[in-house]
Write a protein that holds these residues in place. Sequence first.
Motif, PDB file in Angstrom:
ATOM      1  N   PRO A 232      -3.585  -1.125  -7.696  1.00  0.00           N
ATOM      2  CA  PRO A 232      -4.771  -1.027  -8.200  1.00  0.00           C
ATOM      3  C   PRO A 232      -4.558  -2.156  -9.234  1.00  0.00           C
ATOM      4  O   PRO A 232      -3.623  -2.616  -9.244  1.00  0.00           O
ATOM      5  N   PRO A 233      -5.784  -2.333  -9.913  1.00  0.00           N
ATOM      6  CA  PRO A 233      -6.004  -4.104 -11.000  1.00  0.00           C
ATOM      7  C   PRO A 233      -5.172  -3.457 -11.832  1.00  0.00           C
ATOM      8  O   PRO A 233      -5.284  -4.975 -12.139  1.00  0.00           O
ATOM      9  N   GLU A 234      -5.408  -2.602 -11.965  1.00  0.00           N
ATOM     10  CA  GLU A 234      -4.876  -2.740 -13.243  1.00  0.00           C
ATOM     11  C   GLU A 234      -3.083  -2.634 -13.294  1.00  0.00           C
ATOM     12  O   GLU A 234      -2.454  -3.047 -14.360  1.00  0.00           O
ATOM     13  N   LEU A 235      -2.489  -2.814 -11.581  1.00  0.00           N
ATOM     14  CA  LEU A 235      -0.752  -2.972 -12.043  1.00  0.00           C
ATOM     15  C   LEU A 235      -0.763  -4.653 -10.768  1.00  0.00           C
ATOM     16  O   LEU A 235      -0.112  -4.871 -10.983  1.00  0.00           O
ATOM     17  N   ASN A 236      -2.266  -4.926 -10.701  1.00  0.00           N
ATOM     18  CA  ASN A 236      -1.970  -5.941  -9.585  1.00  0.00           C
ATOM     19  C   ASN A 236      -1.676  -7.335 -10.254  1.00  0.00           C
ATOM     20  O   ASN A 236      -1.363  -8.770  -9.623  1.00  0.00           O
ATOM     21  N   PHE A 237      -2.263  -7.507 -11.624  1.00  0.00           N
ATOM     22  CA  PHE A 237      -1.933  -9.093 -12.046  1.00  0.00           C
ATOM     23  C   PHE A 237      -3.500  -9.858 -11.731  1.00  0.00           C
ATOM     24  O   PHE A 237      -3.184 -11.346 -11.714  1.00  0.00           O
ATOM     25  N   ALA A 238      -4.316  -9.406 -11.091  1.00  0.00           N
ATOM     26  CA  ALA A 238      -4.926 -10.426  -9.945  1.00  0.00           C
ATOM     27  C   ALA A 238      -6.975 -10.016 -10.767  1.00  0.00           C
ATOM     28  O   ALA A 238      -7.118 -11.026 -10.431  1.00  0.00           O
ATOM     29  N   ASP A 239      -6.721  -9.678 -11.809  1.00  0.00           N
ATOM     30  CA  ASP A 239      -8.142  -9.371 -12.287  1.00  0.00           C
ATOM     31  C   ASP A 239      -8.095  -9.694 -13.369  1.00  0.00           C
ATOM     32  O   ASP A 239      -6.960  -9.393 -14.921  1.00  0.00           O
ATOM     33  N   PRO A 240      -8.375 -11.432 -14.426  1.00  0.00           N
ATOM     34  CA  PRO A 240      -8.968 -11.922 -15.374  1.00  0.00           C
ATOM     35  C   PRO A 240      -9.520 -11.000 -16.655  1.00  0.00           C
ATOM     36  O   PRO A 240      -9.070 -11.306 -17.470  1.00  0.00           O
ATOM     37  N   GLY A 241     -10.421  -9.914 -15.903  1.00  0.00           N
ATOM     38  CA  GLY A 241     -11.091  -9.593 -17.036  1.00  0.00           C
ATOM     39  C   GLY A 241     -10.044  -8.532 -17.500  1.00  0.00           C
ATOM     40  O   GLY A 241     -10.289  -7.850 -18.235  1.00  0.00           O
ATOM     41  N   LEU A 242      -8.874  -8.114 -16.997  1.00  0.00           N
ATOM     42  CA  LEU A 242      -7.619  -7.076 -17.912  1.00  0.00           C
ATOM     43  C   LEU A 242      -6.579  -7.602 -17.855  1.00  0.00           C
ATOM     44  O   LEU A 242      -5.694  -7.592 -17.929  1.00  0.00           O
ATOM     45  N   ALA A 243      -6.949  -9.466 -18.307  1.00  0.00           N
ATOM     46  CA  ALA A 243      -5.921  -9.757 -19.140  1.00  0.00           C
ATOM     47  C   ALA A 243      -5.517  -9.476 -20.702  1.00  0.00           C
ATOM     48  O   ALA A 243      -3.819  -9.417 -20.216  1.00  0.00           O
ATOM     49  N   ASP A 244      -6.208  -9.298 -21.174  1.00  0.00           N
ATOM     50  CA  ASP A 244      -5.969  -8.220 -22.392  1.00  0.00           C
ATOM     51  C   ASP A 244      -4.402  -6.660 -22.268  1.00  0.00           C
ATOM     52  O   ASP A 244      -3.467  -6.439 -22.642  1.00  0.00           O
TER      53      ASP A 244
END
Length: 318
Positions: A232-244
């Motif tokens: 999931p995006p929360e775990l794959n380090f691919a989404d710059p929007g989840l940087a924090d």
Amino acid sequence: MEQRNDHPGSGGLERVSRRGFLAGAATLGVGTLGGCLASSASTVSVLSAGSLASAFEERVGSTFEEATDFGFQGTYYGSRAVMRLVEDGQRRPDVVVSADAELLRERLQPTLADWDVVFATNALVIAYNPETDIGARLADGEPWHAVLAAADGRIARTDPDLDPLGYRAIQLFDLAESYYDEPGLAGALRANTVIEPEEPQLLAAVESGERAAAVAYRNMAHDWDVPSVELPPELNFADPGLADHYATATYTTEDGTSLPGRPIRYNATVPANAEHPEAGRRFVRLLAERPAPLRESGLVVPDGVPKGHGDVPDGVLP
């Protein structure tokens, strides 16, 4: 204590025949191929993150040679090892490429470089061999974290003190513990994985069945044509929007450096002491203006990339 699947050598890889590249890394051990970078005015020397070895050798290098008057020579290590080699003056490449943009900036700027260009992104996956019991369970859709937590050392990851893939695996485990609300999960995942110190060797062990699975980058699974579990995006380090969110997981290296989780971004620069800076700038420009070879290698070039940072020389960004 962490388990290590040690091999002799420094973990670097010089260029070999392009079709035999992956097989050579798997059978010879990348450390046996290490050597000095080429020193020729007609050749660009690139010191790069190991996860780009196949992309550069199979596609980008030949594209560069066809588009310019320069030859190409690549050498590949974990990104932290790359920075150390440049900082210590052991290597003087024309181009430095990192799998963690902030790592390059923290280690080389402003002393050895004052600019860089982000040119691609990636994502973490769980690559696996479907012919193993563990791989079959993953293929059947069992939760990856439950399967790996009981894998008893049959899962590989790279050395967190040598490359970003290694410390991102540890950060993944920490994030997964919170994401799945399973206390103790991070420790179980860390205990049941074995360190493969040579990044280009990681999926060779999975393909052969020596290891059932590995924490890898998506493009590496593409390189080796092995199946993988998307995270999931929360775990794959691919989404710059989840940087924090990614930054809530940290890894402290053996030398005491604290590394926060960061989105996966590849960047490149030409060091101030490069022997052939013109060739280096031409290579970085090619990375910036020719996304097709990168995408064909399983990497992602999203909107907003390429993106310059610092005093990027004229003519580097298209």
